[in-house]
Design an enzyme around this catalytic site. Sequence first.
Site, mmCIF file in Angstrom:
data_model
loop_
_atom_site.group_PDB
_atom_site.id
_atom_site.type_symbol
_atom_site.label_atom_id
_atom_site.label_comp_id
_atom_site.label_asym_id
_atom_site.label_seq_id
_atom_site.Cartn_x
_atom_site.Cartn_y
_atom_site.Cartn_z
ATOM 1 N N ILE A 125 -18.336 -48.340 35.930
ATOM 2 C CA ILE A 125 -19.143 -47.507 36.049
ATOM 3 C C ILE A 125 -17.661 -46.774 35.651
ATOM 4 O O ILE A 125 -17.182 -45.113 35.235
ATOM 5 C CB ILE A 125 -19.941 -46.959 36.231
ATOM 6 C CG1 ILE A 125 -21.593 -47.586 35.758
ATOM 7 C CG2 ILE A 125 -20.694 -45.183 35.907
ATOM 8 C CD1 ILE A 125 -22.716 -47.437 36.139
ATOM 9 N N ASP A 171 -10.920 -43.259 50.631
ATOM 10 C CA ASP A 171 -12.656 -42.649 50.909
ATOM 11 C C ASP A 171 -13.554 -41.898 51.080
ATOM 12 O O ASP A 171 -13.358 -40.477 51.927
ATOM 13 C CB ASP A 171 -12.843 -43.201 52.325
ATOM 14 C CG ASP A 171 -14.276 -44.104 53.251
ATOM 15 O OD1 ASP A 171 -14.772 -43.758 52.401
ATOM 16 O OD2 ASP A 171 -14.026 -44.991 54.197
ATOM 17 N N VAL A 172 -14.297 -41.630 50.189
ATOM 18 C CA VAL A 172 -14.438 -40.322 49.805
ATOM 19 C C VAL A 172 -15.789 -40.058 51.085
ATOM 20 O O VAL A 172 -16.817 -38.870 51.093
ATOM 21 C CB VAL A 172 -16.015 -40.407 48.298
ATOM 22 C CG1 VAL A 172 -14.815 -40.788 47.551
ATOM 23 C CG2 VAL A 172 -17.099 -41.420 49.021
ATOM 24 N N TYR A 204 -30.935 -47.536 49.918
ATOM 25 C CA TYR A 204 -30.444 -47.380 48.688
ATOM 26 C C TYR A 204 -31.539 -46.422 47.548
ATOM 27 O O TYR A 204 -30.796 -44.848 46.997
ATOM 28 C CB TYR A 204 -30.199 -47.761 48.067
ATOM 29 C CG TYR A 204 -29.786 -48.385 46.730
ATOM 30 C CD1 TYR A 204 -28.238 -47.685 46.003
ATOM 31 C CD2 TYR A 204 -30.349 -48.242 45.800
ATOM 32 C CE1 TYR A 204 -27.462 -47.511 45.078
ATOM 33 C CE2 TYR A 204 -29.689 -47.994 44.203
ATOM 34 C CZ TYR A 204 -28.750 -48.297 44.007
ATOM 35 O OH TYR A 204 -27.576 -47.837 42.462
ATOM 36 N N LYS A 242 -30.979 -42.169 47.114
ATOM 37 C CA LYS A 242 -30.546 -41.671 45.586
ATOM 38 C C LYS A 242 -31.959 -40.406 45.357
ATOM 39 O O LYS A 242 -31.453 -39.895 44.238
ATOM 40 C CB LYS A 242 -30.935 -42.718 44.900
ATOM 41 C CG LYS A 242 -30.317 -44.010 44.674
ATOM 42 C CD LYS A 242 -28.003 -43.397 43.961
ATOM 43 C CE LYS A 242 -27.103 -44.368 43.504
ATOM 44 N NZ LYS A 242 -25.639 -43.742 43.745
ATOM 45 N N THR A 257 -21.748 -54.467 36.464
ATOM 46 C CA THR A 257 -20.500 -54.393 37.327
ATOM 47 C C THR A 257 -19.777 -55.182 38.197
ATOM 48 O O THR A 257 -21.022 -56.193 38.496
ATOM 49 C CB THR A 257 -20.880 -52.472 37.636
ATOM 50 O OG1 THR A 257 -22.096 -52.807 38.057
ATOM 51 C CG2 THR A 257 -20.579 -51.876 36.486
#
Length: 250
Positions: A15, A57-58, A149, A153, A184
């Site tokens: 993406i 690395d965020v 997860y 989100k 993906t």
Amino acid sequence: MTGRVALVTGAGRGIGRAIAQRLSGAGCRVALVARDRDQLEETAERCAGPTTVIPADVTDPDAAERVHAGIERSWGPVEILVANAGAGHSAKLERTTDADWQRMLDLNLTAPFRFVRRAVPAMREAGWGRIVVIASTAARIGEPYIAAYTASKHGVLGLVRSAAAELARTGVTVNAVCPGYVDTPMTGQTVENIVATSGRSPGDARAALERKQPIGRLITPDEVADAVWFCVGSGAVTGQAINVDGGAVQ
């Protein structure tokens, strides 16, 4: 959008790569951020205009400051931020460890928060900015085996809505794009997990994910990029969670 400075995290593949290509094709200068330099270089080769590759690395607490500062030195402040970097995790509740939980929060919620926080002052001062966070249909509904997860989100959607309300009169918009199952590598990993835990064949596992969407197929990365571009182009759409899921969540 010609000359606008854009930053895309998770731009090495999937993406993020499709979004970077879309922004570049529209004339933006695009800063590409991910951990894998080789993947970023491949994305850069596919972009139509100026790019800069910034391996990072965020989840590093200093990443947002370092990345933004580097872009500002070269091009000026970020005007379009697409916080796309993320990952999933699947396990029963009782098998979800503290480390699993924290990893999802660090990557899917805290990292976008830091990048948004760093981008806002310059956007507010300029009176224009676009922030898009790639969330998930898991930001809208709960499903079995993805508690960590889903929580991350749901949290990032709350961040988007609150930031949009705060910035509504400044010329800065903040939106979330919520894909379903996209074709993906991340979905490929989901297929592998299904195979490992259920004994299904890869084809059957993939078909099960396709059936979750009424259109009967996986979403393409370009279709997610379309929704991001819509958010970037509109000054009247803010605080929204735009589903790109083939009609799964209505």
